[in-house]
Design a protein around this motif. Structure first.
Motif, PDB file in Angstrom:
ATOM      1  N   HIS A   1     -45.680  -2.242  17.685  1.00  0.00           N
ATOM      2  CA  HIS A   1     -46.182  -3.082  16.593  1.00  0.00           C
ATOM      3  C   HIS A   1     -47.692  -3.273  16.712  1.00  0.00           C
ATOM      4  CE1 HIS A   1     -46.580  -6.417  13.784  1.00  0.00           C
ATOM      5  NE2 HIS A   1     -47.029  -7.193  14.767  1.00  0.00           N
ATOM      6  N   ARG A   2     -48.161  -3.612  17.898  1.00  0.00           N
ATOM      7  CA  ARG A   2     -49.597  -3.862  18.077  1.00  0.00           C
ATOM      8  C   ARG A   2     -50.411  -2.578  17.929  1.00  0.00           C
ATOM      9  NH1 ARG A   2     -48.659  -7.728  23.384  1.00  0.00           N
ATOM     10  NH2 ARG A   2     -47.944  -9.587  22.239  1.00  0.00           N
TER      11      ARG A   2
ATOM     12  N   LYS B   1     -44.894 -10.452  12.213  1.00  0.00           N
ATOM     13  CA  LYS B   1     -44.980 -10.001  10.822  1.00  0.00           C
ATOM     14  C   LYS B   1     -45.969  -8.851  10.721  1.00  0.00           C
ATOM     15  CE  LYS B   1     -46.003 -11.648   6.141  1.00  0.00           C
ATOM     16  NZ  LYS B   1     -46.483 -12.814   5.334  1.00  0.00           N
ATOM     17  N   ALA B   2     -45.583  -7.800   9.999  1.00  0.00           N
ATOM     18  CA  ALA B   2     -46.450  -6.644   9.833  1.00  0.00           C
ATOM     19  C   ALA B   2     -47.467  -6.863   8.721  1.00  0.00           C
ATOM     20  CB  ALA B   2     -45.613  -5.405   9.509  1.00  0.00           C
TER      21      ALA B   2
ATOM     22  N   TRP C   1     -38.005   7.754  15.230  1.00  0.00           N
ATOM     23  CA  TRP C   1     -37.207   7.591  14.016  1.00  0.00           C
ATOM     24  C   TRP C   1     -35.749   7.309  14.383  1.00  0.00           C
ATOM     25  CZ3 TRP C   1     -38.207   7.059   8.939  1.00  0.00           C
ATOM     26  CH2 TRP C   1     -37.145   7.228   8.042  1.00  0.00           C
ATOM     27  N   ASP C   2     -35.242   7.997  15.385  1.00  0.00           N
ATOM     28  CA  ASP C   2     -33.847   7.849  15.796  1.00  0.00           C
ATOM     29  C   ASP C   2     -33.636   6.735  16.818  1.00  0.00           C
ATOM     30  OD1 ASP C   2     -33.246  10.034  14.173  1.00  0.00           O
ATOM     31  OD2 ASP C   2     -33.517  11.471  15.809  1.00  0.00           O
ATOM     32  N   SER C   3     -34.682   5.994  17.127  1.00  0.00           N
ATOM     33  CA  SER C   3     -34.607   4.946  18.136  1.00  0.00           C
ATOM     34  C   SER C   3     -34.242   3.599  17.510  1.00  0.00           C
ATOM     35  CB  SER C   3     -35.956   4.831  18.850  1.00  0.00           C
ATOM     36  OG  SER C   3     -36.029   3.654  19.625  1.00  0.00           O
ATOM     37  N   PRO C   4     -33.538   2.730  18.250  1.00  0.00           N
ATOM     38  CA  PRO C   4     -33.246   1.375  17.745  1.00  0.00           C
ATOM     39  C   PRO C   4     -34.501   0.570  17.435  1.00  0.00           C
ATOM     40  CG  PRO C   4     -31.885   1.871  19.665  1.00  0.00           C
ATOM     41  CD  PRO C   4     -32.885   2.978  19.552  1.00  0.00           C
TER      42      PRO C   4
ATOM     43  N   GLU D   1     -35.946  -2.647  14.532  1.00  0.00           N
ATOM     44  CA  GLU D   1     -36.615  -3.867  14.977  1.00  0.00           C
ATOM     45  C   GLU D   1     -37.977  -4.020  14.313  1.00  0.00           C
ATOM     46  OE1 GLU D   1     -36.769  -4.103  19.215  1.00  0.00           O
ATOM     47  OE2 GLU D   1     -34.726  -3.332  19.464  1.00  0.00           O
ATOM     48  N   LEU D   2     -38.688  -2.918  14.175  1.00  0.00           N
ATOM     49  CA  LEU D   2     -39.993  -2.959  13.516  1.00  0.00           C
ATOM     50  C   LEU D   2     -39.845  -3.155  12.009  1.00  0.00           C
ATOM     51  CD1 LEU D   2     -41.727  -0.109  15.539  1.00  0.00           C
ATOM     52  CD2 LEU D   2     -42.343  -2.530  15.587  1.00  0.00           C
TER      53      LEU D   2
END
Length: 615
Positions: free
Chosen positions: A345-346, A392-393, A558-561, A565-566
């Motif tokens: 995210h960061r 928050k993005a 893309w295939d990751s959990p 979350e993002l």
């Protein structure tokens, strides 16, 4: 002792994988160039005597050959680049340009050369406008209009004259031999040829060279380029001036001004206005690198006209505020991790912010007021970093800030759109036994450049001028990247060298258009903050956010959990099968070099060291 990311030290004991990969690369002293059978590829090699890493095994072998004969990192870089002009002609060559970053072990200083292509002296802001409207992008690409004055031959000669130990003639010999004797076509080369087949058929010289017998080259066949061998001979004999004066220069100008189109071609190919005066007036810029501090490292990059150094640097400055940046602190191992969601995210948000500022402020500093110092200041990074919220993005397009007058969480007006940059670029990294290091990114822009081969000369011309903005996105907002007379278009190339206590820690770079910046940034973060050895940092899955509505993700993410979350934070994603194709070198604590390249991207790269070792 120099500090290293914690996991790097484990490399010295985890010899199973590295030893096997190094052994697979074969002896560094084995002759390779000039044979139909390419040397084997390996994404990592460890040893002494110097290192070379590129996307191509023949090119890396050319650099190793020069090191074996006593040459230094600069000599090896030129030899490797020239060989890439043979085996990667759709990505680089003497018809293009690039950026050269050099660490001089004798002085402890980092130098850079801006060998970017330039617009003709007659070019105006309306270069790509007809009846006041931008022409279609594809039409601009395949045209003489898109061809800038090549900078690569001048860059090679300038680098060798300033820091090399051999002549241009000697440095070009491995590539000359490779062009004459041929190289083995692989799947990547065939696929790239197929993608350009329609364009190449419209230019007889391109069709003759890249579609032998009128057909796509078969995987495993040998492709020869005797015209390029003769061009290299001429450059070696006459120097880089051969490209800028005389018969070869006239051929380049003639090809741009009267593109040699097949009689039955239906394509409209616009003529350019390149003249002999443009070639004679060309000069490589010897300029100061960008420099920022990150986690005790001094990170050097390319100043404008490239946006690589300022954008990577600003993003790193933003992430400096966090404990461990995007993850675990480099000297704390795996402990203290903020978690994969927070880390990504960061990283995504820092990249979004830096790209917003890039679009507004960065262009050719000889034609625009580029606030480089402000963009790289920690004060400005802090004023922009306060926009990031962990829960928050942000949304794109994000407005830029004003580095001349930093305000906390402030902005400087309307966002600039992301201009398209072709991904047909290549990167190489070299080091020698004396500790000199080169990080060099070179290009002809689009895959296949303009599509136009100079008849009887064996090389494609660039389409770099399509990196300019065709028209202002907003007439009320200044655009530093509009065309202009003798102007260099903005680039994303990001050759990078990091020092620790004045000595090389690592160097890297990548192709990939505007994704170059995010590839280099994320690889630095993987290596420094997550403690990955450089080859693992390169292999890790990538995300690329460039102030666009969606962030691109490779399959591993893309295939990751973590994607879900993002997305819960407001991020939006789209899949991209492959982002970038990095190479680099890393200096280990015992003084050996680790050369690193891609494991699978672009078919895998070629990391070589002069004297491989297993312990």
């Amino acid at each position: 002792m120099r500090r290293r990311p914690a996991r790097v030290l484990s490399l010295l004991t985890a010899l199973g994988a590295v030893g096997a990969l190094t052994a697979a690369a074969g002896p560094g002293t084995a002759p390779a160039t000039g044979s139909a059978e390419p040397p084997p590829k390996s994404p990592v090699a460890v040893g002494n005597g110097g290192a070379v890493s590129s996307v191509d095994p023949d090119a890396s072998a050319a650099g190793i050959e020069v090191l074996r004969r006593g040459g230094n990192a600069v000599d090896a870089a030129v030899a490797t680049a020239a060989a890439l002009g043979v085996t990667e002609p759709y990505s680089a060559g003497v018809g293009g340009g690039g950026y050269f970053v050099y660490y001089d072990a004798g002085s402890g200083r980092v130098h850079t050369l801006d060998g970017r292509e330039r617009a003709p002296l007659s070019a105006g802001e309306d270069l790509f406008l007809e009846d006041g409207e931008p022409i279609p992008f594809a039409d601009a690409v395949t045209s003489g209009l898109s061809v800038g004055t090549p900078g690569t031959p001048a860059t090679w000669e300038e680098a060798l004259d300033a820091w090399g130990s051999t002549s241009l003639r000697t440095a070009l010999r491995p590539a000359e031999r490779l062009a004459r004797d041929g190289f083995t076509v692989d799947e990547t080369f065939r696929d790239q040829t197929a993608a350009n087949e329609d364009r190449f058929r419209d230019f007889p010289a391109s069709a003759e060279l890249f579609l032998p017998g009128g057909e796509l080259p078969e995987v495993g066949s040998t492709l020869r380029n005797p015209d390029l061998a003769r061009t290299y001979q001429r450059l070696g004999r006459e120097g880089a001036d051969a490209m800028y004066e005389g018969e070869l220069a006239r051929d380049v100008v003639r090809t741009v001004r009267t593109p040699p189109v097949a009689p039955d071609a239906e394509r409209e190919v616009r003529a350019g206005d390149l003249r002999m005066a443009d070639l004679r007036d060309y000069g490589v810029r010897d300029q100061k690198p960008t420099r920022i501090g990150y986690r005790g490292l001094d990170v050097y990059g390319m100043a404008p006209s490239s946006s690589g150094g300022t954008t990577v640097g600003e993003a790193l400055n933003i992430l400096e505020r966090y404990e461990g940046g995007d993850g675990a602190r480099a000297d704390a191992g795996a402990g203290g991790s903020a978690g994969e969601r927070e880390r990504l995210h960061r990283y995504i948000e820092a990249s979004r912010i830096a790209f917003a500022d890039r679009g507004r402020w960065v262009g050719d500093p000889e034609h625009a007021d580029v606030p480089t110092r402000g963009l790289l200041s920690q004060r400005y990074a802090d004023s922009r970093g306060c926009l990031i919220q962990d829960d928050k993005a942000l949304t794109s397009p994000l407005a830029p800030g004003d580095p001349r007058h930093p305000e906390d969480c402030g902005d400087g007006g309307k966002a600039a759109p992301l201009t398209y940059e072709g991904e047909s670029t290549t990167h190489l990294t070299t080091a020698d036994k004396w500790g000199n290091v080169v990080s060099y990114t070179l290009t002809i822009e689009q895959t296949g450049g303009s599509g136009i081969t100079v008849p009887d000369r064996g090389f494609l011309l660039n389409n770099e001028l399509t990196d300019f903005s065709f028209a202002p996105a907003d007439p009320d907002v200044p655009d530093p990247n509009l065309p202009g007379p003798g102007k260099r278009p903005r680039s994303s190339m990001s050759p990078t060298i990091a020092l620790e206590n004045g000595e090389p820690a690592f160097a890297l770079g990548s192709p990939g258009g505007s994704t170059i910046i995010t590839t280099v940034l994320q690889t630095v973060l993987n290596h420094v903050d997550r403690g990955m050895p450089l080859h693992e940092a390169i292999a890790a899955p990538r995300a690329s956010q460039r102030n666009t509505e969606q962030t691109e993700l490779e399959p591993g993410l893309w295939d990751s959990p973590v994607r879900a979350e993002l997305e819960a934070l407001g991020h939006s994603f789209k899949a991209n099968p492959e982002i970038g194709a990095a190479t680099g070198v890393q200096r280990l604590d015992d003084g050996r070099w680790l050369a690193a390249a891609e494991k699978t991207r672009r078919g895998g790269g070629s990391a070589r060291v002069l004297d491989p070792s297993d312990s």
